[in-house]
Design a protein around this motif. Structure first.
Motif, mmCIF file in Angstrom:
data_model
loop_
_atom_site.group_PDB
_atom_site.id
_atom_site.type_symbol
_atom_site.label_atom_id
_atom_site.label_comp_id
_atom_site.label_asym_id
_atom_site.label_seq_id
_atom_site.Cartn_x
_atom_site.Cartn_y
_atom_site.Cartn_z
ATOM 1 N N GLN A 168 0.865 -1.175 0.000
ATOM 2 C CA GLN A 168 0.000 0.000 0.000
ATOM 3 C C GLN A 168 0.902 1.225 0.000
ATOM 4 O O GLN A 168 1.026 1.930 0.995
ATOM 5 C CB GLN A 168 -0.915 -0.014 1.224
ATOM 6 C CG GLN A 168 -1.825 -1.212 1.295
ATOM 7 C CD GLN A 168 -2.604 -1.295 2.594
ATOM 8 O OE1 GLN A 168 -2.570 -0.391 3.424
ATOM 9 N NE2 GLN A 168 -3.304 -2.400 2.768
ATOM 10 N N PHE A 169 1.567 1.417 -1.133
ATOM 11 C CA PHE A 169 2.535 2.502 -1.257
ATOM 12 C C PHE A 169 1.832 3.828 -1.533
ATOM 13 O O PHE A 169 0.842 3.874 -2.255
ATOM 14 C CB PHE A 169 3.513 2.235 -2.399
ATOM 15 C CG PHE A 169 4.494 1.121 -2.149
ATOM 16 C CD1 PHE A 169 4.595 0.483 -0.929
ATOM 17 C CD2 PHE A 169 5.340 0.724 -3.163
ATOM 18 C CE1 PHE A 169 5.512 -0.525 -0.716
ATOM 19 C CE2 PHE A 169 6.272 -0.287 -2.963
ATOM 20 C CZ PHE A 169 6.357 -0.910 -1.737
ATOM 21 N N SER A 170 2.393 4.881 -0.982
ATOM 22 C CA SER A 170 1.968 6.232 -1.294
ATOM 23 C C SER A 170 2.047 6.418 -2.809
ATOM 24 O O SER A 170 2.951 5.883 -3.459
ATOM 25 C CB SER A 170 2.898 7.217 -0.590
ATOM 26 O OG SER A 170 2.800 8.488 -1.142
ATOM 27 N N THR A 173 1.836 -6.754 5.267
ATOM 28 C CA THR A 173 1.370 -5.530 4.630
ATOM 29 C C THR A 173 2.425 -4.452 4.809
ATOM 30 O O THR A 173 2.915 -4.245 5.925
ATOM 31 C CB THR A 173 0.032 -5.058 5.242
ATOM 32 O OG1 THR A 173 -0.914 -6.122 5.141
ATOM 33 C CG2 THR A 173 -0.498 -3.829 4.523
ATOM 34 N N ILE A 174 2.772 -3.795 3.714
ATOM 35 C CA ILE A 174 3.748 -2.706 3.748
ATOM 36 C C ILE A 174 3.043 -1.447 3.277
ATOM 37 O O ILE A 174 2.541 -1.386 2.153
ATOM 38 C CB ILE A 174 4.953 -2.998 2.822
ATOM 39 C CG1 ILE A 174 5.569 -4.358 3.146
ATOM 40 C CG2 ILE A 174 5.993 -1.878 2.938
ATOM 41 C CD1 ILE A 174 6.536 -4.844 2.087
ATOM 42 N N LYS A 175 3.007 -0.457 4.154
ATOM 43 C CA LYS A 175 2.336 0.797 3.830
ATOM 44 C C LYS A 175 3.335 1.938 3.959
ATOM 45 O O LYS A 175 4.104 1.985 4.911
ATOM 46 C CB LYS A 175 1.166 1.027 4.784
ATOM 47 C CG LYS A 175 0.376 2.279 4.512
ATOM 48 C CD LYS A 175 -0.793 2.416 5.476
ATOM 49 C CE LYS A 175 -1.561 3.689 5.198
ATOM 50 N NZ LYS A 175 -2.643 3.887 6.161
ATOM 51 N N ILE A 202 5.094 -1.816 8.555
ATOM 52 C CA ILE A 202 5.179 -3.200 8.085
ATOM 53 C C ILE A 202 4.457 -4.057 9.116
ATOM 54 O O ILE A 202 4.870 -4.119 10.277
ATOM 55 C CB ILE A 202 6.639 -3.644 7.902
ATOM 56 C CG1 ILE A 202 7.340 -2.740 6.879
ATOM 57 C CG2 ILE A 202 6.691 -5.114 7.464
ATOM 58 C CD1 ILE A 202 8.818 -3.008 6.687
ATOM 59 N N SER A 203 3.360 -4.682 8.691
ATOM 60 C CA SER A 203 2.517 -5.476 9.588
ATOM 61 C C SER A 203 2.482 -6.919 9.125
ATOM 62 O O SER A 203 2.560 -7.201 7.923
ATOM 63 C CB SER A 203 1.078 -4.941 9.600
ATOM 64 O OG SER A 203 1.057 -3.602 9.989
ATOM 65 N N ASP A 204 2.339 -7.815 10.085
ATOM 66 C CA ASP A 204 2.148 -9.230 9.746
ATOM 67 C C ASP A 204 1.034 -9.792 10.618
ATOM 68 O O ASP A 204 0.693 -9.225 11.649
ATOM 69 C CB ASP A 204 3.446 -10.026 9.924
ATOM 70 C CG ASP A 204 3.894 -10.124 11.367
ATOM 71 O OD1 ASP A 204 3.199 -10.779 12.167
ATOM 72 O OD2 ASP A 204 4.956 -9.570 11.703
ATOM 73 N N ASN A 205 0.466 -10.895 10.186
ATOM 74 C CA ASN A 205 -0.560 -11.574 10.972
ATOM 75 C C ASN A 205 0.018 -12.830 11.613
ATOM 76 O O ASN A 205 -0.645 -13.842 11.756
ATOM 77 C CB ASN A 205 -1.793 -11.892 10.111
ATOM 78 C CG ASN A 205 -1.498 -12.917 9.026
ATOM 79 O OD1 ASN A 205 -0.344 -13.166 8.678
ATOM 80 N ND2 ASN A 205 -2.542 -13.501 8.472
ATOM 81 N N GLY A 206 1.258 -12.719 12.051
ATOM 82 C CA GLY A 206 1.968 -13.855 12.623
ATOM 83 C C GLY A 206 1.681 -14.071 14.089
ATOM 84 O O GLY A 206 0.654 -13.652 14.615
ATOM 85 N N SER A 207 2.635 -14.687 14.757
ATOM 86 C CA SER A 207 2.459 -15.131 16.138
ATOM 87 C C SER A 207 2.459 -14.002 17.154
ATOM 88 O O SER A 207 2.026 -14.177 18.282
ATOM 89 C CB SER A 207 3.561 -16.135 16.490
ATOM 90 O OG SER A 207 4.836 -15.553 16.266
ATOM 91 N N GLY A 208 2.944 -12.838 16.785
ATOM 92 C CA GLY A 208 2.985 -11.720 17.719
ATOM 93 C C GLY A 208 4.094 -11.881 18.748
ATOM 94 O O GLY A 208 4.811 -12.884 18.773
#
Length: 176
Positions: free
Chosen positions: A60-62, A97-99, A111-117
Protein backbone atom coordinates in the motif's frame (compact mmCIF):
# COMPACT_ATOMS: atom_id res chain seq x y z
CA UNK A 1 9.67 -20.33 -26.16
CA UNK A 2 13.00 -21.45 -24.75
CA UNK A 3 14.67 -18.16 -25.72
CA UNK A 4 11.86 -16.21 -24.06
CA UNK A 5 12.30 -18.26 -20.84
CA UNK A 6 16.04 -17.59 -20.93
CA UNK A 7 15.43 -13.87 -21.43
CA UNK A 8 13.05 -13.76 -18.41
CA UNK A 9 15.55 -15.72 -16.31
CA UNK A 10 18.37 -13.34 -17.25
CA UNK A 11 16.25 -10.30 -16.40
CA UNK A 12 15.36 -11.78 -12.98
CA UNK A 13 19.01 -12.63 -12.32
CA UNK A 14 20.07 -9.13 -13.33
CA UNK A 15 17.47 -7.58 -11.01
CA UNK A 16 18.63 -9.74 -8.10
CA UNK A 17 22.27 -8.79 -8.69
CA UNK A 18 21.34 -5.09 -8.83
CA UNK A 19 19.37 -5.43 -5.56
CA UNK A 20 22.25 -7.23 -3.85
CA UNK A 21 24.60 -4.52 -5.08
CA UNK A 22 22.42 -1.81 -3.51
CA UNK A 23 22.25 -3.80 -0.25
CA UNK A 24 25.97 -4.42 0.00
CA UNK A 25 27.21 -0.91 -0.79
CA UNK A 26 29.67 0.19 1.86
CA UNK A 27 29.11 3.92 1.80
CA UNK A 28 29.46 5.43 5.26
CA UNK A 29 27.80 8.75 4.43
CA UNK A 30 24.19 9.67 5.10
CA UNK A 31 23.72 12.07 2.21
CA UNK A 32 22.39 9.76 -0.48
CA UNK A 33 18.97 10.33 -2.00
CA UNK A 34 17.13 7.15 -0.90
CA UNK A 35 13.89 6.42 -2.78
CA UNK A 36 12.02 4.24 -0.29
CA UNK A 37 9.75 2.35 -2.71
CA UNK A 38 12.77 1.25 -4.71
CA UNK A 39 14.51 0.09 -1.52
CA UNK A 40 11.44 -1.91 -0.44
CA UNK A 41 11.10 -3.49 -3.91
CA UNK A 42 14.81 -4.45 -3.88
CA UNK A 43 14.39 -6.09 -0.47
CA UNK A 44 11.29 -7.99 -1.57
CA UNK A 45 13.21 -9.24 -4.59
CA UNK A 46 16.08 -10.43 -2.37
CA UNK A 47 13.64 -12.20 -0.02
CA UNK A 48 11.48 -13.57 -2.82
CA UNK A 49 12.51 -17.17 -2.23
CA UNK A 50 11.72 -16.91 1.48
CA UNK A 51 8.38 -15.17 0.95
CA UNK A 52 6.89 -16.73 -2.17
CA UNK A 53 5.65 -20.04 -0.74
CA UNK A 54 3.90 -19.09 2.47
CA UNK A 55 3.37 -15.31 2.50
CA UNK A 56 1.22 -12.84 0.62
CA UNK A 57 2.75 -9.37 0.49
CA UNK A 58 0.30 -6.51 0.21
CA UNK A 59 1.85 -3.20 -0.84
CA UNK A 60 0.00 0.00 0.00
CA UNK A 61 2.54 2.50 -1.26
CA UNK A 62 1.97 6.23 -1.29
CA UNK A 63 1.16 7.40 -4.81
CA UNK A 64 3.99 9.91 -4.68
CA UNK A 65 7.58 8.75 -4.59
CA UNK A 66 9.16 9.43 -1.22
CA UNK A 67 12.88 10.03 -0.82
CA UNK A 68 14.93 10.69 2.29
CA UNK A 69 18.54 11.69 2.74
CA UNK A 70 20.40 8.80 4.25
CA UNK A 71 22.41 5.68 3.64
CA UNK A 72 20.79 3.41 1.06
CA UNK A 73 22.67 0.27 2.07
CA UNK A 74 21.71 0.68 5.71
CA UNK A 75 18.06 1.36 4.87
CA UNK A 76 18.07 -1.82 2.80
CA UNK A 77 19.34 -3.64 5.89
CA UNK A 78 16.49 -2.20 8.00
CA UNK A 79 13.80 -3.35 5.57
CA UNK A 80 15.41 -6.79 5.08
CA UNK A 81 15.60 -7.36 8.86
CA UNK A 82 11.98 -6.38 9.48
CA UNK A 83 10.59 -8.31 6.50
CA UNK A 84 12.64 -11.37 7.41
CA UNK A 85 11.34 -11.29 10.99
CA UNK A 86 7.77 -10.89 9.72
CA UNK A 87 8.26 -13.82 7.36
CA UNK A 88 9.50 -16.03 10.21
CA UNK A 89 6.52 -15.01 12.40
CA UNK A 90 3.76 -15.97 9.97
CA UNK A 91 2.46 -19.44 9.30
CA UNK A 92 1.47 -20.73 5.88
CA UNK A 93 -0.81 -18.30 4.08
CA UNK A 94 0.47 -15.41 6.18
CA UNK A 95 0.04 -11.80 5.16
CA UNK A 96 2.62 -9.04 5.35
CA UNK A 97 1.37 -5.53 4.63
CA UNK A 98 3.75 -2.71 3.75
CA UNK A 99 2.34 0.80 3.83
CA UNK A 100 4.19 4.02 3.05
CA UNK A 101 3.02 7.58 3.50
CA UNK A 102 4.37 11.08 3.80
CA UNK A 103 2.96 13.12 6.66
CA UNK A 104 4.28 16.66 6.86
CA UNK A 105 8.05 16.22 6.55
CA UNK A 106 8.15 12.62 7.76
CA UNK A 107 8.31 9.32 5.91
CA UNK A 108 6.18 6.68 7.61
CA UNK A 109 6.66 3.02 6.82
CA UNK A 110 4.39 0.48 8.49
CA UNK A 111 5.18 -3.20 8.09
CA UNK A 112 2.52 -5.48 9.59
CA UNK A 113 2.15 -9.23 9.75
CA UNK A 114 -0.56 -11.57 10.97
CA UNK A 115 1.97 -13.85 12.62
CA UNK A 116 2.46 -15.13 16.14
CA UNK A 117 2.99 -11.72 17.72
CA UNK A 118 5.30 -10.85 20.59
CA UNK A 119 4.53 -11.07 24.29
CA UNK A 120 4.42 -7.81 26.27
CA UNK A 121 7.43 -9.00 28.29
CA UNK A 122 9.53 -9.65 25.17
CA UNK A 123 8.31 -6.53 23.35
CA UNK A 124 10.31 -4.36 25.77
CA UNK A 125 13.51 -6.31 24.98
CA UNK A 126 13.41 -6.92 21.24
CA UNK A 127 15.93 -4.20 20.34
CA UNK A 128 18.37 -5.28 23.07
CA UNK A 129 21.58 -6.70 21.60
CA UNK A 130 21.62 -10.52 21.56
CA UNK A 131 17.98 -10.87 22.64
CA UNK A 132 16.21 -13.51 20.57
CA UNK A 133 13.16 -15.71 20.93
CA UNK A 134 14.44 -18.11 18.30
CA UNK A 135 15.91 -21.50 19.06
CA UNK A 136 19.67 -21.65 19.69
CA UNK A 137 21.53 -21.46 16.40
CA UNK A 138 18.55 -19.95 14.57
CA UNK A 139 19.10 -16.26 15.34
CA UNK A 140 21.76 -13.96 16.73
CA UNK A 141 19.52 -11.41 18.39
CA UNK A 142 21.27 -8.62 16.51
CA UNK A 143 18.83 -7.87 13.67
CA UNK A 144 16.47 -5.53 15.51
CA UNK A 145 19.27 -4.05 17.61
CA UNK A 146 21.11 -3.07 14.42
CA UNK A 147 17.85 -1.91 12.83
CA UNK A 148 17.13 0.34 15.81
CA UNK A 149 20.65 1.83 15.65
CA UNK A 150 20.35 2.51 11.90
CA UNK A 151 17.02 4.31 12.32
CA UNK A 152 18.53 6.43 15.10
CA UNK A 153 21.45 7.27 12.78
CA UNK A 154 18.83 8.54 10.31
CA UNK A 155 17.33 10.66 13.14
CA UNK A 156 14.19 8.56 12.99
CA UNK A 157 12.01 6.51 15.29
CA UNK A 158 11.23 2.79 15.42
CA UNK A 159 8.15 1.55 17.28
CA UNK A 160 6.62 -1.89 17.68
CA UNK A 161 2.99 -2.79 18.33
CA UNK A 162 2.17 -6.41 18.90
CA UNK A 163 -0.36 -8.74 20.41
CA UNK A 164 0.52 -12.34 21.00
CA UNK A 165 -1.35 -14.56 18.56
CA UNK A 166 -2.46 -11.65 16.35
CA UNK A 167 0.67 -10.24 14.73
CA UNK A 168 3.04 -7.30 14.85
CA UNK A 169 3.29 -3.86 13.29
CA UNK A 170 6.62 -2.08 12.97
CA UNK A 171 6.39 1.68 12.52
CA UNK A 172 9.39 3.46 11.02
CA UNK A 173 9.46 7.24 10.90
CA UNK A 174 12.30 9.11 9.21
CA UNK A 175 12.45 12.87 8.67
CA UNK A 176 12.43 13.95 5.04
Amino acid sequence: DLLECLKIGLEKSSNIVQSLNQFSRSNSSFDEECEIHSIIENCLLMLNNELKHNVTVEKQFSEEEISVKGNSGKLHQVVINILSNASHAVENNGIITIKTEKINNTLNIMISDNGSGISKENLRKITDPFFTTKEPGKGTGLGLSITYAIIQEHKGELEFESEEGFGTTVNIRIPI
